[in-house]
Design an enzyme around this catalytic site. Structure first.
Site, PDB file in Angstrom:
ATOM      1  N   LYS A   1     -88.373  42.925 -16.484  1.00  0.00           N
ATOM      2  CA  LYS A   1     -88.121  44.270 -16.990  1.00  0.00           C
ATOM      3  C   LYS A   1     -89.238  45.193 -16.570  1.00  0.00           C
ATOM      4  CE  LYS A   1     -89.467  42.809 -21.676  1.00  0.00           C
ATOM      5  NZ  LYS A   1     -88.945  42.467 -23.001  1.00  0.00           N
TER       6      LYS A   1
ATOM      7  N   LYS B   1     -83.047  41.556 -11.362  1.00  0.00           N
ATOM      8  CA  LYS B   1     -82.532  40.195 -11.520  1.00  0.00           C
ATOM      9  C   LYS B   1     -82.225  39.546 -10.174  1.00  0.00           C
ATOM     10  CE  LYS B   1     -80.129  41.804 -15.681  1.00  0.00           C
ATOM     11  NZ  LYS B   1     -78.817  42.047 -16.309  1.00  0.00           N
TER      12      LYS B   1
ATOM     13  N   GLU C   1     -80.953  47.019 -12.154  1.00  0.00           N
ATOM     14  CA  GLU C   1     -79.972  47.667 -13.024  1.00  0.00           C
ATOM     15  C   GLU C   1     -80.678  48.612 -13.970  1.00  0.00           C
ATOM     16  OE1 GLU C   1     -78.094  44.467 -15.127  1.00  0.00           O
ATOM     17  OE2 GLU C   1     -76.869  43.873 -13.428  1.00  0.00           O
TER      18      GLU C   1
ATOM     19  N   GLU D   1     -84.452  53.090 -20.395  1.00  0.00           N
ATOM     20  CA  GLU D   1     -85.839  52.686 -20.633  1.00  0.00           C
ATOM     21  C   GLU D   1     -86.568  52.266 -19.381  1.00  0.00           C
ATOM     22  OE1 GLU D   1     -87.161  50.251 -24.413  1.00  0.00           O
ATOM     23  OE2 GLU D   1     -85.395  49.406 -23.467  1.00  0.00           O
TER      24      GLU D   1
ATOM     25  N   GLU E   1     -74.956  46.142 -23.186  1.00  0.00           N
ATOM     26  CA  GLU E   1     -75.780  46.970 -24.061  1.00  0.00           C
ATOM     27  C   GLU E   1     -74.863  48.053 -24.619  1.00  0.00           C
ATOM     28  OE1 GLU E   1     -78.901  46.126 -24.619  1.00  0.00           O
ATOM     29  OE2 GLU E   1     -79.969  47.914 -25.304  1.00  0.00           O
TER      30      GLU E   1
ATOM     31  N   LYS F   1     -81.911  49.844 -17.316  1.00  0.00           N
ATOM     32  CA  LYS F   1     -82.177  49.143 -18.571  1.00  0.00           C
ATOM     33  C   LYS F   1     -81.832  50.117 -19.687  1.00  0.00           C
ATOM     34  CE  LYS F   1     -85.676  46.572 -21.077  1.00  0.00           C
ATOM     35  NZ  LYS F   1     -85.206  47.121 -22.335  1.00  0.00           N
TER      36      LYS F   1
ATOM     37  N   ARG G   1     -78.227  45.221 -27.949  1.00  0.00           N
ATOM     38  CA  ARG G   1     -77.500  44.226 -27.179  1.00  0.00           C
ATOM     39  C   ARG G   1     -76.184  43.896 -27.875  1.00  0.00           C
ATOM     40  NH1 ARG G   1     -80.641  39.962 -23.733  1.00  0.00           N
ATOM     41  NH2 ARG G   1     -78.962  39.013 -22.550  1.00  0.00           N
TER      42      ARG G   1
HETATM   43  P1  ATP Z   1     -86.760  40.984 -25.557  1.00  0.00           P
HETATM   44  O1  ATP Z   1     -85.319  41.238 -25.883  1.00  0.00           O
HETATM   45  O2  ATP Z   1     -86.985  40.688 -24.108  1.00  0.00           O
HETATM   46  O3  ATP Z   1     -87.436  40.063 -26.515  1.00  0.00           O
HETATM   47  P2  ATP Z   1     -87.169  43.518 -26.586  1.00  0.00           P
HETATM   48  O4  ATP Z   1     -86.364  43.174 -27.779  1.00  0.00           O
HETATM   49  O5  ATP Z   1     -88.377  44.392 -26.728  1.00  0.00           O
HETATM   50  O6  ATP Z   1     -87.582  42.279 -25.767  1.00  0.00           O
HETATM   51  P3  ATP Z   1     -86.543  44.865 -24.262  1.00  0.00           P
HETATM   52  O7  ATP Z   1     -87.921  44.665 -23.793  1.00  0.00           O
HETATM   53  O8  ATP Z   1     -86.138  46.259 -24.517  1.00  0.00           O
HETATM   54  O9  ATP Z   1     -86.188  44.128 -25.576  1.00  0.00           O
HETATM   55  O10 ATP Z   1     -85.617  44.188 -23.137  1.00  0.00           O
HETATM   56  C1  ATP Z   1     -84.544  43.350 -23.264  1.00  0.00           C
HETATM   57  C2  ATP Z   1     -83.259  44.021 -23.709  1.00  0.00           C
HETATM   58  O11 ATP Z   1     -82.837  45.041 -22.832  1.00  0.00           O
HETATM   59  C3  ATP Z   1     -82.073  43.105 -23.706  1.00  0.00           C
HETATM   60  O12 ATP Z   1     -82.051  42.265 -24.838  1.00  0.00           O
HETATM   61  C4  ATP Z   1     -80.875  44.047 -23.665  1.00  0.00           C
HETATM   62  O13 ATP Z   1     -80.484  44.373 -24.980  1.00  0.00           O
HETATM   63  C5  ATP Z   1     -81.436  45.287 -23.027  1.00  0.00           C
HETATM   64  N1  ATP Z   1     -80.811  45.666 -21.755  1.00  0.00           N
HETATM   65  C6  ATP Z   1     -80.498  46.923 -21.400  1.00  0.00           C
HETATM   66  N2  ATP Z   1     -79.974  46.996 -20.189  1.00  0.00           N
HETATM   67  C7  ATP Z   1     -79.924  45.730 -19.710  1.00  0.00           C
HETATM   68  C8  ATP Z   1     -79.477  45.166 -18.494  1.00  0.00           C
HETATM   69  N3  ATP Z   1     -78.987  45.899 -17.496  1.00  0.00           N
HETATM   70  N4  ATP Z   1     -79.578  43.811 -18.374  1.00  0.00           N
HETATM   71  C9  ATP Z   1     -80.080  43.046 -19.365  1.00  0.00           C
HETATM   72  N5  ATP Z   1     -80.535  43.543 -20.534  1.00  0.00           N
HETATM   73  C10 ATP Z   1     -80.447  44.871 -20.717  1.00  0.00           C
END
Ligand code: ATP
Length: 546
Positions: A482, A463, A304, A458, A359, A306, A311
């Protein structure tokens, strides 16, 4: 309550929850009881010892005064309300100093001086309260734990006019009656920092142990049980309690259930429900497509986009209320009146309650383009008025955790996603589904990754769809990987920065600088402006050279 055990009730081990307690059955738990445990915890760094001391206190409370268990657990966690209610301790130093000055009659400048010496306002309060004792004529009233907890909660909730005075008044009242180590923990508690190295997880584990050993019906369940059987039981109960608390992160709900249902059945009554935020599932970082393929070999998975926003866990309650919670389970409802207004249009007929994981991304409606996180971060955080909104957002839903009163956590993502698509519909410019692609080869995934980045995302989230694909609240699971452009060789942006300060390293980095504060020159202002602190990515050799 309490005290209804048979007279000859036996216990295992050297601790006796009734005989070793400092109060009687049915009497309120003295605040001193938890302060004494805090003192012992402060004096050790051994986690198992900490757990045991806390477990013993909880056992006595369960055995003698179960009504006080909730307040005891809250004080151990140093909080006054579920995280999502945004009621926080964290009273400012100036106010606390004032309260200490007024209670002890000590001049502020002595307080200041001793604060510099001791480095902890709690210890300062304890010091001056201790000195004052010989001057007292009347015996102070004994502080009770539940009352202190309720005072903390009231203090955290005071707002508006005269709230400073009301806070000082309430703090002074407690300090006047405090003795021994109590002033220290009153002050630290109000600051929001107990500083004894006690984490919420440790409190939960101690509670699971206590609730396994001592229940309101049995003083010590270990009597007559083999130690293997007990170990297995306590391990399972820990899992049960943690699961209950991540699905329903409210001590107000979970602690009473420990008493009334017991830990074996707690998951039947403490379950996900709309209105209570779930701790979100997190993803493991990977360094490239080949790592993803290695991990997911032979499994069905989906990629998917990102999205680069914030969130949004969106809840629809049976009564029609809509709430939005953040990554850290803070309530963001008042930040997104536009989402609240839009959501009913995204529901297909028949949806009466749900929890969606999504998101929220800044969006340019004219260009029909996602905007980077930086745009979203300029939006006001609270009490946003629809007419003042400058930064438009689009909600990109990627998961469905709860639908019409039923938890979907145990269903695989493939099924959850199907239900998401069947029960919701796109709303132009406002609500959409995360773009997904069931790519499987390196080329396909790399192509999709590039596409996501061109679309201002990003990178990708990858998954599992069916096997190992349940929703795991609060876990950084290997079922979600990720793939960020920053992690990939040659895909990140580079910045030329100047280190303007450094932190002396700790642990392995002792004797070197461990982290750097980096800045960028702003020619208009003619100054170096800080950009970020960097503490990772150095080799040992780098650090030595620097
Ligand atoms: P984490 O939330 O894993 O501690 P982080 O705050 O640095 O790390 P990211 O590394 O950017 O966050 O990755 C997780 C976040 O990505 C999720 O909490 C969510 O908000 C966001 N996200 C965006 N697109 C998706 C998606 N398709 N599925 C799940 N999460 C997504």
């Amino acid at each position: 309550g309490g005290g209804s055990y048979p007279a000859d009730a036996k216990v295992k081990g050297s601790f006796h929850p009734i005989k070793d307690a400092t109060w009687n059955a049915g009497a309120p738990v003295p605040y001193r009881a938890i302060c004494d445990v805090f003192e012992k915890i402060e004096a050790t760094t051994k986690r198992l010892e900490i757990q045991e001391m806390l477990c013993n206190l909880f056992r006595s409370v369960i055995a003698l005064t179960p009504d006080d268990l909730l307040a005891t657990v809250y004080l151990a966690c140093n909080s006054v309300a579920p995280g999502f209610e945004n009621v926080e301790l964290g009273i400012g130093e100036a106010l606390l100093k004032k309260a200490i000055v007024q209670t002890t009659g000590t001049d502020l400048k002595f307080i200041q001086k001793s604060y510099v010496d001791l480095g902890d306002l709690g210890s300062v309060a304890m010091h001056y309260k201790g000195k004052q004792k010989s001057l007292m004529f009347s015996k102070p009233k004994k502080l009770m734990l539940k009352q202190v907890f309720q005072n903390f909660k009231t203090i955290a909730n005071f707002s508006g006019g005269k709230s400073q005075d009301k806070k000082i008044g309430a703090i002074k009242k407690m300090l006047v009656d405090s003795m021994g180590p109590e002033p220290k923990y009153i002050i630290r508690g109000l600051q929001g920092k107990l500083r004894i190295g006690l984490a919420e997880q440790t409190v939960l584990v101690a509670l699971a142990q206590a609730g396994t050993i001592t229940t309101t019906a049995c003083l010590d369940t270990r009597v007559g049980m083999g130690s293997d059987a007990y170990d297995a039981l306590v391990a399972q109960n820990e899992i049960n309690l943690k699961q209950a608390f991540s699905e329903l992160p409210s001590l107000d709900r979970v602690v009473p259930a420990v008493l009334s249902e017991g830990l074996a059945r707690i998951n039947e009554v403490c379950q996900l429900c709309a209105g209570y935020p779930v701790k979100p599932m997190l993803a493991k970082p990977t360094t490239g497509v080949s790592e993803v393929l290695d991990r997911f070999e032979g499994l069905e998975f989906t990629c998917e986009f990102k999205y680069d926003g914030e969130r949004g866990q969106v809840h629809l309650l049976e009564d029609g209320t809509i709430k939005v919670f953040s990554r850290n389970m803070e309530e963001n409802t008042s930040k997104y009146p536009d989402i609240i207004a839009m959501l009913p249009k995204a529901l297909k007929p028949g949806v009466s309650s749900c929890i969606m994981d999504s998101e929220v991304v800044a969006y340019d409606r004219e260009l029909k383009k996602l905007m980077p996180f930086q745009s979203l971060s300029t939006r006001s955080k609270k009490d946003t008025k629809t007419e003042d909104i400058k930064i438009q957002v689009i909600m990109c839903a990627f998961d469905l955790l709860y639908l019409n009163g039923e938890s979907l956590l145990k269903r695989p993502l493939g099924e959850r996603r199907k239900l998401l698509l069947e029960n919701f519909q796109e709303v132009e410019n406002k609500f959409t589904f995360a773009v997904g692609n069931d790519a499987t080869t390196t080329e396909e995934i790399e192509g999709f990754l590039e596409e996501s980045i061109k679309g201002n995302c990003e990178g990708l989230m990858v998954k599992t769809l069916y096997k190992d694909a349940t929703y795991e609240p609060s876990k950084r699971s290997l079922n979600w990987l990720k793939l960020k452009k920053d992690y990939l060789e040659g895909m990140g942006d580079t910045l030329d920065l100047v280190p303007i300060a450094a932190w002396l390293g700790k642990g392995k980095r002792t004797g070197r600088y461990g982290a750097y504060l980096c800045a960028c020159y702003n020619p208009d202002e003619e100054e170096y402006q800080t950009v970020c602190k960097i503490g990772t990515g150095f080799s040992d050799e780098n650090l030595e050279t620097f």
